[in-house]
Design a protein around this motif. Structure first.
Motif, PDB file in Angstrom:
ATOM      1  N   GLU A 131      29.426 -49.229 -70.359  1.00  0.00           N
ATOM      2  CA  GLU A 131      28.468 -48.618 -69.366  1.00  0.00           C
ATOM      3  C   GLU A 131      29.213 -47.164 -68.812  1.00  0.00           C
ATOM      4  O   GLU A 131      28.718 -46.266 -68.626  1.00  0.00           O
ATOM      5  CB  GLU A 131      27.742 -49.183 -68.525  1.00  0.00           C
ATOM      6  CG  GLU A 131      26.670 -49.863 -69.259  1.00  0.00           C
ATOM      7  CD  GLU A 131      25.905 -51.020 -68.050  1.00  0.00           C
ATOM      8  OE1 GLU A 131      25.861 -50.637 -66.978  1.00  0.00           O
ATOM      9  OE2 GLU A 131      25.095 -51.953 -68.592  1.00  0.00           O
ATOM     10  N   ALA A 156      29.919 -44.647 -71.109  1.00  0.00           N
ATOM     11  CA  ALA A 156      28.731 -43.847 -71.772  1.00  0.00           C
ATOM     12  C   ALA A 156      28.326 -42.834 -70.614  1.00  0.00           C
ATOM     13  O   ALA A 156      27.749 -42.021 -70.815  1.00  0.00           O
ATOM     14  CB  ALA A 156      27.746 -44.774 -72.016  1.00  0.00           C
ATOM     15  N   ALA A 192      30.862 -37.854 -79.200  1.00  0.00           N
ATOM     16  CA  ALA A 192      29.491 -37.807 -78.925  1.00  0.00           C
ATOM     17  C   ALA A 192      28.555 -36.967 -79.726  1.00  0.00           C
ATOM     18  O   ALA A 192      27.200 -37.234 -79.770  1.00  0.00           O
ATOM     19  CB  ALA A 192      29.250 -37.418 -77.391  1.00  0.00           C
TER      20      ALA A 192
END
Length: 89
Positions: free
Chosen positions: A8, A11, A48
């Motif tokens: 997380e 991210a 990404a």
């Protein structure tokens, strides 16, 4: 020392970097904001799936010829032939 992020936290960092880049910041500016190198930030954006903008070209005041000959100025000899003057002001 480089800190590796996973899950997380990674991210969230990628989302922040992507959002800032999409808002118009350069990769260098995004890198400075998130505390990573240019290369690491660029790779992060590429992984990404962010489409990178082309690098700006032609922002210098030198002509292509001046870049090629090291910025030396051309002067004219008395006979009219162009010569390179390394000491021209």
């Amino acid at each position: 020392m480089t800190q590796y992020l996973h899950g997380e936290r990674r991210a969230a960092l990628v989302a922040q970097a992507s959002k800032r880049y999409a808002a118009g910041l350069t990769i260098r500016q995004v890198a400075a904001e998130i505390g990573y190198s240019y290369c690491a930030t660029r790779n992060m954006l590429i992984r990404a799936g962010v489409e990178l903008r082309p690098r700006p070209r032609g922002l210098t005041t030198e002509s292509p010829q001046q870049k090629h000959d090291g910025g030396r100025q051309q002067s004219t000899s008395p006979a009219g032939a162009a010569t390179t003057d390394r000491h021209a002001a």
